[in-house]
Design an enzyme around this catalytic site. Structure first.
Site, mmCIF file in Angstrom:
data_model
loop_
_atom_site.group_PDB
_atom_site.id
_atom_site.type_symbol
_atom_site.label_atom_id
_atom_site.label_comp_id
_atom_site.label_asym_id
_atom_site.label_seq_id
_atom_site.Cartn_x
_atom_site.Cartn_y
_atom_site.Cartn_z
ATOM 1 N N ARG A 49 28.336 40.321 42.726
ATOM 2 C CA ARG A 49 28.340 38.869 42.465
ATOM 3 C C ARG A 49 29.125 38.129 43.543
ATOM 4 O O ARG A 49 28.634 37.172 44.150
ATOM 5 C CB ARG A 49 28.969 38.596 41.086
ATOM 6 C CG ARG A 49 28.116 39.032 39.920
ATOM 7 C CD ARG A 49 28.904 39.001 38.632
ATOM 8 N NE ARG A 49 29.946 40.007 38.637
ATOM 9 C CZ ARG A 49 30.049 41.004 37.753
ATOM 10 N NH1 ARG A 49 29.202 41.082 36.752
ATOM 11 N NH2 ARG A 49 31.018 41.892 37.845
ATOM 12 N N ARG A 90 40.765 44.160 46.249
ATOM 13 C CA ARG A 90 41.983 44.871 45.855
ATOM 14 C C ARG A 90 42.627 45.470 47.094
ATOM 15 O O ARG A 90 41.931 46.050 47.952
ATOM 16 C CB ARG A 90 41.641 46.023 44.904
ATOM 17 C CG ARG A 90 41.322 45.589 43.497
ATOM 18 C CD ARG A 90 42.574 45.189 42.702
ATOM 19 N NE ARG A 90 42.227 44.870 41.338
ATOM 20 C CZ ARG A 90 42.097 43.653 40.830
ATOM 21 N NH1 ARG A 90 42.323 42.599 41.585
ATOM 22 N NH2 ARG A 90 41.782 43.473 39.562
ATOM 23 N N GLU A 123 51.436 44.700 45.693
ATOM 24 C CA GLU A 123 51.788 43.304 45.394
ATOM 25 C C GLU A 123 52.962 43.225 44.424
ATOM 26 O O GLU A 123 53.020 44.035 43.498
ATOM 27 C CB GLU A 123 50.566 42.590 44.785
ATOM 28 C CG GLU A 123 49.436 42.487 45.775
ATOM 29 C CD GLU A 123 48.158 41.888 45.165
ATOM 30 O OE1 GLU A 123 48.211 41.307 44.061
ATOM 31 O OE2 GLU A 123 47.115 42.020 45.811
ATOM 32 N N HIS A 145 47.378 36.353 46.466
ATOM 33 C CA HIS A 145 46.342 36.722 45.464
ATOM 34 C C HIS A 145 45.915 35.492 44.652
ATOM 35 O O HIS A 145 46.101 35.442 43.435
ATOM 36 C CB HIS A 145 46.859 37.842 44.550
ATOM 37 C CG HIS A 145 45.741 38.605 43.905
ATOM 38 N ND1 HIS A 145 45.831 39.926 43.568
ATOM 39 C CD2 HIS A 145 44.486 38.222 43.525
ATOM 40 C CE1 HIS A 145 44.688 40.334 43.021
ATOM 41 N NE2 HIS A 145 43.850 39.306 42.987
ATOM 42 N N VAL A 146 45.296 34.539 45.347
ATOM 43 C CA VAL A 146 44.927 33.269 44.699
ATOM 44 C C VAL A 146 43.417 33.085 44.552
ATOM 45 O O VAL A 146 42.940 31.979 44.299
ATOM 46 C CB VAL A 146 45.533 32.048 45.456
ATOM 47 C CG1 VAL A 146 47.039 32.025 45.289
ATOM 48 C CG2 VAL A 146 45.140 32.050 46.939
HETATM 49 O O1 A2R Z 1 27.931 50.476 45.077
HETATM 50 P P1 A2R Z 1 27.098 49.678 44.100
HETATM 51 O O2 A2R Z 1 25.672 49.692 44.452
HETATM 52 O O3 A2R Z 1 27.410 49.982 42.672
HETATM 53 O O4 A2R Z 1 27.546 48.159 44.330
HETATM 54 C C1 A2R Z 1 28.813 47.640 43.937
HETATM 55 C C2 A2R Z 1 29.859 47.737 45.052
HETATM 56 N N1 A2R Z 1 30.602 48.985 45.033
HETATM 57 C C3 A2R Z 1 30.777 49.760 46.118
HETATM 58 N N2 A2R Z 1 30.361 49.607 47.378
HETATM 59 C C4 A2R Z 1 30.684 50.595 48.250
HETATM 60 N N3 A2R Z 1 31.379 51.690 47.922
HETATM 61 C C5 A2R Z 1 31.817 51.891 46.666
HETATM 62 N N4 A2R Z 1 32.499 52.976 46.346
HETATM 63 C C6 A2R Z 1 31.505 50.886 45.697
HETATM 64 N N5 A2R Z 1 31.770 50.743 44.371
HETATM 65 C C7 A2R Z 1 31.209 49.587 43.983
HETATM 66 O O5 A2R Z 1 30.745 46.632 44.807
HETATM 67 C C8 A2R Z 1 28.665 46.116 43.806
HETATM 68 O O6 A2R Z 1 27.714 45.634 44.719
HETATM 69 C C9 A2R Z 1 30.025 45.566 44.212
HETATM 70 C C10 A2R Z 1 30.830 45.009 43.037
HETATM 71 O O7 A2R Z 1 30.141 43.934 42.525
HETATM 72 P P2 A2R Z 1 30.305 43.400 41.037
HETATM 73 O O8 A2R Z 1 30.353 44.528 40.096
HETATM 74 O O9 A2R Z 1 29.243 42.352 40.835
HETATM 75 O O10 A2R Z 1 31.734 42.771 41.001
HETATM 76 P P3 A2R Z 1 32.200 41.307 41.441
HETATM 77 O O11 A2R Z 1 32.143 40.389 40.293
HETATM 78 O O12 A2R Z 1 31.517 40.908 42.693
HETATM 79 O O13 A2R Z 1 33.735 41.616 41.742
HETATM 80 C C11 A2R Z 1 34.117 42.572 42.729
HETATM 81 C C12 A2R Z 1 35.601 42.811 42.797
HETATM 82 C C13 A2R Z 1 36.291 43.023 41.458
HETATM 83 O O14 A2R Z 1 36.194 44.342 41.009
HETATM 84 C C14 A2R Z 1 37.716 42.646 41.715
HETATM 85 O O15 A2R Z 1 38.484 43.738 42.100
HETATM 86 C C15 A2R Z 1 37.633 41.712 42.886
HETATM 87 O O16 A2R Z 1 36.260 41.693 43.301
HETATM 88 O O17 A2R Z 1 38.122 40.454 42.565
#
Ligand code: A2R
Length: 306
Positions: A147, A224, A253, A271-272
């Site tokens: 997202r 993160r 942090e 972290h804002v």
């Molecule tokens: O890898 P995929 O196809 O599941 O895609 C997810 C990707 N992702 C990774 N990419 C590369 N290597 C990894 N090991 C890996 N694990 C996950 O990160 C997906 O495209 C993306 C996360 O997107 P969403 O689940 O939509 O999370 P959002 O809302 O964009 O937030 C992302 C992060 C949060 O977890 C907070 O830590 C931070 O942004 O604020």
């Protein structure tokens, strides 16, 4: 006589949270700050580490509602094993976090913090501010095209940048997929981290990745701090292996290494990403809504599904 709601559930708030979140919780539940046998729900900020021994002291815990999109501090397997449900606050913060990533790209490329210091220090009358770098035609590499990653990509396209991305899964999008983080870094002028934290992404951005990003490269992190090997980043900045870094998150942090604070080409934020009145209130509403839904045996508004 005034109607007094029956507050039969106990909610644990292990760390202080904003009033606009605690007020509606206190109106509906008994809120406590220390663990007790009665606790049925818990509210924690994003990234808060829920230790196993805390879980062990909460035998009646049914739900953890995370005030943030990242839930890397919650031991999901242990929760699943005990049937504890977990919720987070996705979507409502996407635009604000993407705005901060875009701001960091602009601040690092156009050297805006340095330029501001230049004026404040009264240096403008003595010497012109040095030239910076244009965004048009440069490549942004998105690490984690979810997202937030997609919202960042759209914003940077509007600035005339090209886009590439790496996620574990290739998606139906107009941007080139890179099969590894190294390939992504090699293709990028700006490497932008928008993937989750936690063990599976720990130090994904390593010394090798920073070398691949190269001399003209900039690292932006709004997800993160754990995703980046911070020691390797300090080294890469000091040796000119990469040019600059724009960081809203850090490994430990609120500790920020002195070397990052002293570096002329870093832009550092506390972290804002989601820290606006509007978004934090929308996040609070989701936290409250998830608890309410759970205790009314209704479908959760935003369950974490892994
Ligand atoms: O890898 P995929 O196809 O599941 O895609 C997810 C990707 N992702 C990774 N990419 C590369 N290597 C990894 N090991 C890996 N694990 C996950 O990160 C997906 O495209 C993306 C996360 O997107 P969403 O689940 O939509 O999370 P959002 O809302 O964009 O937030 C992302 C992060 C949060 O977890 C907070 O830590 C931070 O942004 O604020």
């Amino acid at each position: 006589m005034r109607f007094q709601p029956m507050r039969s559930r106990t909610i644990l708030l292990p760390v202080p949270l904003p009033d606009f979140l605690t007020a509606p919780l206190e109106a509906e539940y008994v809120c406590v700050s220390s663990p007790s046998e009665d606790v049925g729900g818990m509210v924690v900020p994003g990234g808060y580490r829920v230790e196993q021994d805390l879980l062990a002291r909460l035998p009646k815990l049914e739900i953890i509602s995370v005030f943030g999109v990242g839930y890397d501090g919650v031991p999901l397997a242990a929760c699943r094993a005990r049937g504890i449900r977990v919720t987070n606050t996705p979507d409502v913060l996407t635009d604000d976090v993407a705005d901060i990533a875009t701001a960091l790209v602009l601040m690092t490329s156009r050297r805006l913090v340095e330029a501001d210091r230049h004026v404040r220090a009264g240096e403008w009358s003595q010497q012109a501010f040095p030239l910076a770098h244009s965004l048009r035609g440069k490549i942004a590499g998105i690490l984690g095209l979810g997202r937030i990653g997609k919202a960042v990509a759209k914003r940077l396209e509007a600035h005339g940048m090209g886009l590439v991305y790496h996620s574990r899964t290739r998606q139906e999008v107009p941007w080139r997929w890179c099969s590894s983080v190294i390939e992504l870094a090699e293709a990028s002028d700006f490497l932008i981290i928008t993937c989750p934290g936690g063990p599976s992404t720990r130090h994904l951005v390593s010394a090798e990745v920073l070398s691949a990003l190269g001399q003209g490269g900039t690292l932006i992190n709004v997800s993160r701090g754990s995703v980046v090997d911070e020691q390797a980043l300090v080294h890469a900045l000091d040796r000119g292996i990469i040019r600059s870094a724009g960081l809203d998150v850090f490994e430990h942090e609120p500790q920020v290494p002195e070397a990052l604070r002293a570096h002329p080409h870093t832009v550092l934020l506390p972290h804002v990403g989601s820290a606006t009145h509007e978004t934090r209130r929308a996040m609070a509403a989701l936290v409250v809504g998830n608890l309410r839904a759970h205790f009314a045996s209704q479908p959760l508004l935003s369950p974490v599904e892994e």
